[in-house]
Design a protein around this motif. Structure first.
Motif, PDB file in Angstrom:
ATOM      1  N   PHE A   1      29.009  39.069  49.738  1.00  0.00           N
ATOM      2  CA  PHE A   1      28.557  39.548  48.548  1.00  0.00           C
ATOM      3  C   PHE A   1      29.639  39.119  47.347  1.00  0.00           C
ATOM      4  CE2 PHE A   1      27.665  42.687  51.912  1.00  0.00           C
ATOM      5  CZ  PHE A   1      26.396  42.339  52.017  1.00  0.00           C
ATOM      6  N   PHE A   2      30.950  39.197  47.584  1.00  0.00           N
ATOM      7  CA  PHE A   2      31.645  39.007  46.470  1.00  0.00           C
ATOM      8  C   PHE A   2      31.495  37.275  46.196  1.00  0.00           C
ATOM      9  CE2 PHE A   2      35.929  38.311  45.169  1.00  0.00           C
ATOM     10  CZ  PHE A   2      36.064  39.133  43.904  1.00  0.00           C
ATOM     11  N   SER A   3      31.458  36.637  47.302  1.00  0.00           N
ATOM     12  CA  SER A   3      31.408  35.131  47.051  1.00  0.00           C
ATOM     13  C   SER A   3      30.124  34.749  45.961  1.00  0.00           C
ATOM     14  CB  SER A   3      31.407  34.241  48.263  1.00  0.00           C
ATOM     15  OG  SER A   3      30.470  34.728  48.923  1.00  0.00           O
ATOM     16  N   ASP A   4      29.145  35.455  46.518  1.00  0.00           N
ATOM     17  CA  ASP A   4      27.747  35.304  45.601  1.00  0.00           C
ATOM     18  C   ASP A   4      28.007  35.666  43.937  1.00  0.00           C
ATOM     19  OD1 ASP A   4      26.135  34.286  47.633  1.00  0.00           O
ATOM     20  OD2 ASP A   4      25.438  36.266  48.250  1.00  0.00           O
ATOM     21  N   LEU A   5      28.649  36.798  44.022  1.00  0.00           N
ATOM     22  CA  LEU A   5      29.179  36.957  42.526  1.00  0.00           C
ATOM     23  C   LEU A   5      29.798  35.979  41.903  1.00  0.00           C
ATOM     24  CD1 LEU A   5      29.405  40.848  42.751  1.00  0.00           C
ATOM     25  CD2 LEU A   5      27.609  39.802  41.820  1.00  0.00           C
ATOM     26  N   LEU A   6      30.891  35.541  42.596  1.00  0.00           N
ATOM     27  CA  LEU A   6      31.666  34.480  42.179  1.00  0.00           C
ATOM     28  C   LEU A   6      30.887  33.182  41.571  1.00  0.00           C
ATOM     29  CD1 LEU A   6      35.073  34.899  43.955  1.00  0.00           C
ATOM     30  CD2 LEU A   6      34.399  35.607  41.753  1.00  0.00           C
ATOM     31  N   LYS A   7      29.867  32.896  42.720  1.00  0.00           N
ATOM     32  CA  LYS A   7      29.303  31.586  42.766  1.00  0.00           C
ATOM     33  C   LYS A   7      28.209  31.773  41.611  1.00  0.00           C
ATOM     34  CE  LYS A   7      25.678  31.394  45.368  1.00  0.00           C
ATOM     35  NZ  LYS A   7      24.782  31.071  46.536  1.00  0.00           N
ATOM     36  N   ASN A   8      27.934  32.752  40.992  1.00  0.00           N
ATOM     37  CA  ASN A   8      26.963  32.989  39.998  1.00  0.00           C
ATOM     38  C   ASN A   8      27.809  33.211  38.819  1.00  0.00           C
ATOM     39  OD1 ASN A   8      23.928  32.803  40.723  1.00  0.00           O
ATOM     40  ND2 ASN A   8      25.037  33.888  42.590  1.00  0.00           N
ATOM     41  N   LYS A   9      29.167  33.244  38.893  1.00  0.00           N
ATOM     42  CA  LYS A   9      30.241  33.225  37.542  1.00  0.00           C
ATOM     43  C   LYS A   9      29.748  34.847  36.850  1.00  0.00           C
ATOM     44  CE  LYS A   9      30.470  28.476  36.653  1.00  0.00           C
ATOM     45  NZ  LYS A   9      29.726  28.032  37.872  1.00  0.00           N
ATOM     46  N   ILE A  10      29.727  35.659  37.841  1.00  0.00           N
ATOM     47  CA  ILE A  10      29.367  37.386  37.093  1.00  0.00           C
ATOM     48  C   ILE A  10      30.537  37.914  37.361  1.00  0.00           C
ATOM     49  CG2 ILE A  10      27.855  39.023  37.211  1.00  0.00           C
ATOM     50  CD1 ILE A  10      25.861  37.281  38.539  1.00  0.00           C
ATOM     51  N   PRO A  11      31.658  37.934  36.378  1.00  0.00           N
ATOM     52  CA  PRO A  11      32.755  38.879  36.267  1.00  0.00           C
ATOM     53  C   PRO A  11      32.636  40.253  36.198  1.00  0.00           C
ATOM     54  CG  PRO A  11      33.012  37.749  34.352  1.00  0.00           C
ATOM     55  CD  PRO A  11      31.392  37.454  35.003  1.00  0.00           C
ATOM     56  N   LEU A  12      31.875  41.047  37.009  1.00  0.00           N
ATOM     57  CA  LEU A  12      31.597  42.602  36.923  1.00  0.00           C
ATOM     58  C   LEU A  12      32.111  43.197  38.238  1.00  0.00           C
ATOM     59  CD1 LEU A  12      28.125  42.041  35.544  1.00  0.00           C
ATOM     60  CD2 LEU A  12      29.764  42.828  34.220  1.00  0.00           C
ATOM     61  N   PRO A  13      32.378  44.458  38.086  1.00  0.00           N
ATOM     62  CA  PRO A  13      32.690  45.175  39.164  1.00  0.00           C
ATOM     63  C   PRO A  13      31.915  45.151  40.347  1.00  0.00           C
ATOM     64  CG  PRO A  13      33.016  46.564  37.283  1.00  0.00           C
ATOM     65  CD  PRO A  13      32.342  45.186  36.765  1.00  0.00           C
ATOM     66  N   VAL A  14      32.253  44.787  41.489  1.00  0.00           N
ATOM     67  CA  VAL A  14      31.376  44.557  42.645  1.00  0.00           C
ATOM     68  C   VAL A  14      30.664  45.704  43.249  1.00  0.00           C
ATOM     69  CG1 VAL A  14      32.809  42.561  43.536  1.00  0.00           C
ATOM     70  CG2 VAL A  14      33.304  44.746  44.349  1.00  0.00           C
TER      71      VAL A  14
END
Length: 288
Positions: A1-14
């Motif tokens: 899940f964390f890698s998906d957030l990084l892949k989509n360039k979303i720097p928000l609390p996981v």
């Protein structure tokens, strides 16, 4: 899940958002409601030693990436339904209503669609724009049985088809320039036309629909000679975008390349109150 957030360039609390798949089930969910039960992650974006799950309750923002139209961002109400506890890290949509909620988001049909979902408190939609009508294109049929030669010919024809990327770049230009001076830039008629074209291009593999290349060419000749700098094209084909996206893009480049004085000037213009400031590591920059 964390890698998906990084892949989509979303720097928000996981633990306030996820990029997850969606599905729809017959359940107690009413129109405008959804169900999300997510796995709690630690500060490094990893699962806890003993998995823990939490149900989201309250307002959530749901959208897809890319999001070519403001109405593709939907605000739903997440509810706690024990009957769905066996479903984790997915968003469950209601099947009630004249038009399913998931379909209001860029015309989704749940064929493996991923959604960005945010349930934190800091971001809110200022207003809800009416979802666009993404009526599916009619599938192309032929009366005789499909032969291997037909498949080969179709695959060859796709090589010269207008790509979704080309359409999206044109859409970005129209929205960035805002030629029609709309308060909501993605609601310009030409931007809406391109948003629909983009949706059709994405689904063309399923429908066989072919985008009107002449129409794309005419739009490109009139508007698409240069691209906003945030699209990352070479300098000769780019212009400096004055939109918030362009400014954020250049600020990010300044940070990456260590141009801290440029960023200091940006922060000074924001008139940030000293008591609300937080010093950024290794710099004298601040953020709220």
């Amino acid at each position: 899940f964390f890698s998906d957030l990084l892949k989509n360039k979303i720097p928000l609390p996981v633990n306030e958002c996820r990029y997850i798949y969606g599905c729809a089930l017959e359940s107690q969910l009413q129109e405008g409601q959804c169900f999300i039960r997510y796995q709690i992650l630690n500060e490094n974006g990893k699962s806890c030693s003993k998995p823990k799950f939490e149900c989201v309750r309250g307002r959530v923002i749901v959208t897809k990436n890319p999001c070519p139209y403001a109405g593709d961002m939907l605000e739903l109400w997440a509810v706690d339904l024990p009957e769905l506890y066996h479903l984790n890290d997915v968003i469950i949509f209601s099947v009630r209503g004249e038009r399913p909620d998931f379909n209001k988001i860029a015309g989704s049909d749940l064929d493996g669609d991923g959604y960005f979902v945010y349930w934190g408190q800091e971001l809110r939609l200022k207003s809800q724009v009416k979802p666009l009508d993404y009526t599916p294109d009619r599938k192309q049929y032929q009366s005789k049985p499909i032969s291997p030669e037909d498949v080969i010919n179709y695959c060859l024809s796709t090589l010269s088809m207008t790509s979704s990327g080309e359409i999206y770049n044109l859409h970005a230009i129209i929205v960035d320039k805002n030629y029609e001076n709309y308060q909501q830039r993605t609601c310009q008629p030409l931007a809406i036309e391109l948003a629909r074209m983009f949706s059709s291009a994405v689904d063309s593999g399923k429908t066989g629909y072919i985008i009107d290349k002449k129409r794309i060419k005419s739009i490109r000749e009139k508007y698409g000679q240069k691209y906003p700098d945030f699209l990352g094209k070479d300098e000769k084909r780019s212009y400096t975008s004055e939109s918030i996206v362009g400014k954020l893009y250049r600020n990010a480049l300044n940070y990456i390349h260590g141009n801290l004085k440029q960023l200091e000037a940006v922060f000074s213009q924001l008139n940030i109150i000293e008591s609300e400031q937080e010093i950024l590591p290794h710099t004298n920059l601040v953020r709220k």
